[in-house]
Design an enzyme around this catalytic site. Sequence first.
Site, PDB file in Angstrom:
ATOM      1  N   CYS A   1       0.824  -1.243   0.024  1.00  0.00           N
ATOM      2  CA  CYS A   1      -0.075   0.167   0.038  1.00  0.00           C
ATOM      3  C   CYS A   1       0.694   1.292   0.099  1.00  0.00           C
ATOM      4  O   CYS A   1       1.615   1.485   0.942  1.00  0.00           O
ATOM      5  CB  CYS A   1      -1.037   0.081   1.257  1.00  0.00           C
ATOM      6  SG  CYS A   1      -1.947   1.583   1.382  1.00  0.00           S
TER       7      CYS A   1
ATOM      8  N   ASP B   1     -27.521  -0.717  -8.959  1.00  0.00           N
ATOM      9  CA  ASP B   1     -28.408   0.452  -8.620  1.00  0.00           C
ATOM     10  C   ASP B   1     -28.708   1.173 -10.015  1.00  0.00           C
ATOM     11  O   ASP B   1     -27.973   1.488 -10.930  1.00  0.00           O
ATOM     12  CB  ASP B   1     -27.544   1.331  -7.918  1.00  0.00           C
ATOM     13  CG  ASP B   1     -27.730   0.899  -6.289  1.00  0.00           C
ATOM     14  OD1 ASP B   1     -28.242   0.141  -6.127  1.00  0.00           O
ATOM     15  OD2 ASP B   1     -26.880   1.698  -5.586  1.00  0.00           O
TER      16      ASP B   1
ATOM     17  N   TYR C   1     -35.797   3.263  -3.838  1.00  0.00           N
ATOM     18  CA  TYR C   1     -34.536   3.790  -4.179  1.00  0.00           C
ATOM     19  C   TYR C   1     -34.352   5.117  -3.688  1.00  0.00           C
ATOM     20  O   TYR C   1     -35.243   6.053  -4.000  1.00  0.00           O
ATOM     21  CB  TYR C   1     -34.055   3.573  -5.556  1.00  0.00           C
ATOM     22  CG  TYR C   1     -32.747   3.903  -5.983  1.00  0.00           C
ATOM     23  CD1 TYR C   1     -31.514   3.196  -5.176  1.00  0.00           C
ATOM     24  CD2 TYR C   1     -32.287   4.848  -6.909  1.00  0.00           C
ATOM     25  CE1 TYR C   1     -30.247   3.444  -5.550  1.00  0.00           C
ATOM     26  CE2 TYR C   1     -30.899   5.067  -7.042  1.00  0.00           C
ATOM     27  CZ  TYR C   1     -29.833   4.274  -6.481  1.00  0.00           C
ATOM     28  OH  TYR C   1     -28.531   4.613  -6.657  1.00  0.00           O
TER      29      TYR C   1
END
EC number: 5.6.2.-
Length: 1153
Positions: free
Chosen positions: A671, A704, A894
């Site tokens: 990282c 979504d 939603y």
Amino acid sequence: MLKVNYLFGCPNCNGSISVDRLHAGIPCETCLPGAVEKLDIRTIYDLLVKYSTLKGYSELYMDLEMYDDILRLFKKIVGGEPWSLQRYWLNKLVRGESFSLSAPTGVGKTTTLIVYSVYSHTTSLFVVPTKSLRDQICEKLKKIGHLVSCNKPEEDKVNVVTFHSINKNIDEFVRIKPKLLMVDDADMILKSGKTTERIAKVLQIPQEVFDDTIKMLRLKRMLRFKEDEDLINQVRELESKILGYKSSVQFIVSSATLKPKGYKQMALRFLVGFEPSTIQIYNRNVIDSFTYSNNVNELVKEIGDVGGLILVSKDYGKKYVDQITDNLNAEGYRAMKAISGRKFLEKFSNGDVDFLVGSASYYGVAVRGIDEPKRLKYVIFYGVPKTKLPLEDSLNNPLTALKIGELLKLDVTEYRKRLIYLSPAELQAVKIALRNKVSLNGKLGDLVEDLTKLKDIILDTIKANKIDKLVSDSFVIKKDTNKHYIFFPDIITYIQGSGRSSRIMNGGLTLGLSVVLVDDLELFDILNKKLRRIAEVTFMNFDELKLDEVREKLNKSRSDGSGGRSMNFKTALLVVESPTKARTISKIFGRGVRREIYGIPVYETIIIDDHSNTIIYTNIIASKGHLTDLTTEELGYYGVEINDKDIVVNYSPLYRCMSCGKTITKKVSTCPYCGSSMINSSEKIVNAIRLISTEVDEVYIATDPDQEGEKIAYDIYSLISPYNQNIFRISYNEITKTAVLNAIKSKAKINESLVKAQIARRIEDRWIGFELSSVLRSALNDNNNGTGRVQGPVLKWVVGKTSEYKANIGYVVDINIGDYVVRKFFKTKKDAETFISQLNVKVTKIAERTSTIDPLPPFTTDSLLIDAYSKFRINSSLAMKVAQELFEAGLITYHRTDSIHISPYGISIAREYLEKIGSNDFVGRSWGNEGAHEAIRPTRSMDVEELRKEIEENPFQFGIKFTWAHYRLYDLIFRRFIGSQMSSATATYTTYEININGELYTVELPTKVHGGFSSIYGIRVYNLDESHLTTRIRKGSLVSLLTYADVIRLMKDTNIGRPSTYVRTVQSLIRHGYVVESKKRSFLIATNKGQKVYEILNKYFSDMVSESRTSHLITKIDKINRNELSAEDVIMDLLNEIKNIKLVNPLQSEQYV
């Protein structure tokens, strides 16, 4: 031309590959030079061999070859093509996967396993529950001419044995080291820890590994109740030892109904990588009826046919099972008890028995163990199926105690507050402590003490008031021989038990009849209401049935299949964004099972479309958001390569650091932020999705329904195209059974205009952000700097208001006249005190009028966030997090929407609720034109109190931990929506003249509101009572600081934000340290760093980050959405704009301080 290129994902070398090639299903140009064209797997394999570039594609080719081999064998043995579900199983079997075969009787599970055991040519073990089934399988294998052993364990043969043999001769079966273990009726494993351990030995799991797994699971359970660094280290050490183990035995489970609960069973599940349980299918083709008679013999005569199962409610005991069996036999029928073993089923199937009589117990063999589609035509429930418990024992469940306390009019408010926010693990600990009368530490210990006292209060109240009966909406309490008992209707037992009469046969679902002999009206009413909601069951009065027609239909559906409901089978992969959503969908279609692929959870469930009579065996997996992002590898201009013809956008997988949580978009071994080597790649999820896609008929991508979701769907579609070409985009605005089924029916293709719009927006975000951030990092000598076009105007607003606030600090006097507040500002505290010392207030009513008030429309994202803050001080980041969880739990639609439209189904929810509460104020409004989304609304006619009750009955059903914010937000959404569907209210407006120390103010305020929507969604009214006058001096400013709500309103008004960016924009400013949020009132305050950043942006790039320029770009992105503008043109315009940043380098001309 806009082109997409992935820096990973070639199906052969996993290297860089263009979208065109992925969509064609072929490897990258390095592996397979030449034009892009669709080729079949064998042709691609041959070409890769020819070019000497064959790598990973060989696995795909070999899987296909093995699959074709077993298909040929299947046709040879069975004499026909396998069904869709059998093809799915065969595909997994030949790849050596271990898994559960989930399907009703009659779809060929045993046939599939027989074919595979022949194909595998290895030492295998086929474990079955009965000798008769063992003999049947042995006979079939012998007819095929395969090596089979039915009496003793032998190597290189298919050993068909019973559980009894396994338990008796475990060492002999371990000795032959089978490579394939197939278990039919795996409940034998799940019920007995000893059998589980023996199966683990057959699977060649080392005892040390098995014991370490049990120890690890115990430690993990302890960690649910307390954080302990030593325990965490022990768990990690055990995990590292266990994860090195990999079983060499393929393990297949069939026909299991129980969930693994004991530590040995859970250890087995952990080690084999899947749940040794199968999906429970609640598909029924049943006539549900009831009668008030209790005479079984008379009822059987009326039905006029044999082939019945009589299930006796558990509270009647074994005595009534015996009595009913004897009565039937005395009448000349042939009845037999179905209590244990399997002989009763053999006799019934062979026609030697007319009726089976057993207990209506979910775990009993009569409810779980009977699959006889031809002979079993109807089920009679003797008494409402129920669970009976001593009242005192039931009070060990604190949620039941709360409900009983409420029925007795006891004040249990404080108990509810403490219980409702417990985690599932904490609630379980409290139950166990109450049941076993043991103490706990800390807050749980105090709670257990208080609940013990509540138990005593409840029992004393019932005794003192001589209460013989209490009825709630979920149970009945009755006194029986000087003792009180609580009765719950057994919903699942009714569904499972009645479903025994409706099974798969010849590709169709037979018709069944269910009759409940009602012995308790209140319990039947509870059963009826719950079944209507959960399983859409509607009861008919048995006396009103036309029994001749019913009898004819029952028999016809079993004779030639024409009278039954014809069923189609299909397999599918459903990809969603979040694990919570995956679990929710799995639950709403029945009780699913969980397995893991590459460490990624996969939920298996069966979606049943009653309208098309299709059973869709579905794997559900979560992408966990985006799988790729614009790369930060040194390619082109920040990942985008531009030449004369094309704009090539390069995407990397996402690398997430497990230590610091940062996301990296280039290949790294450690990282770059914290140096950790614990890096997880989204490639693991991609590979899991690819693997499942090779097994199924169709893939449904249900990310979504917005721009970001479409881009995620596009990435998934592209990356799995070489593995399955039947890929569809489905979308829904709510997670309900109906919405998911409708989405599958309306399956479509990816909306590429939305994808291009997202790509253009992401490029803009990257280019502007990286260039401006580079300038800011150099200017401020700080790596934690970043900004984008939308953040610029928002930072400007916050900095401006912060400066104005500081410039106008003084003292504010709050003058409270009743519940109306007048505020006066003073520069000094002395002036404020002087003002109060001379205070003289006079209020005069000068006019009054009556007017109607129309309800507000249902919430959009911005209005929800504004109201959540103004009413409950829920800041926008928390509100969006809670709304996301409510959506994923299937409770609201939603939540990222700018539409106020309500569908006809949504309107029907309001109608149902208002009828339920006896209101005549329903009007019904669609609120504007239909679009891609609806407004935010509840998915059921369930108010917040009903929601609380559901959670009290089953705290785990929604898969999220509810907090006060969840209840408040749900209640807010529910009330606003219901109010929007009601008639107008009537308001009285009063005009007042207020005289404060000689200064006159005139205000008009609502003072009375009644009728219409105001009964649900209240409007604030004022009472200016000068006799209730209070004052307060506080430090403040003439100018108010901004809140999240203010910023969202400004973003919407200036057209620089969208539902998906409102909160994210402010969070980005906070993350970079430009803005802080005050603790008490969530004001947004610019920091010194934020002030400096704004000054740099305003001095050198004011036009680029202005409201008008930002709004103009967002309008362009919207036009790409609607296919009215070319994404390529917008990107090239951006590139030209970016050049202005690169030309102006403030550091070369001056040093910013």
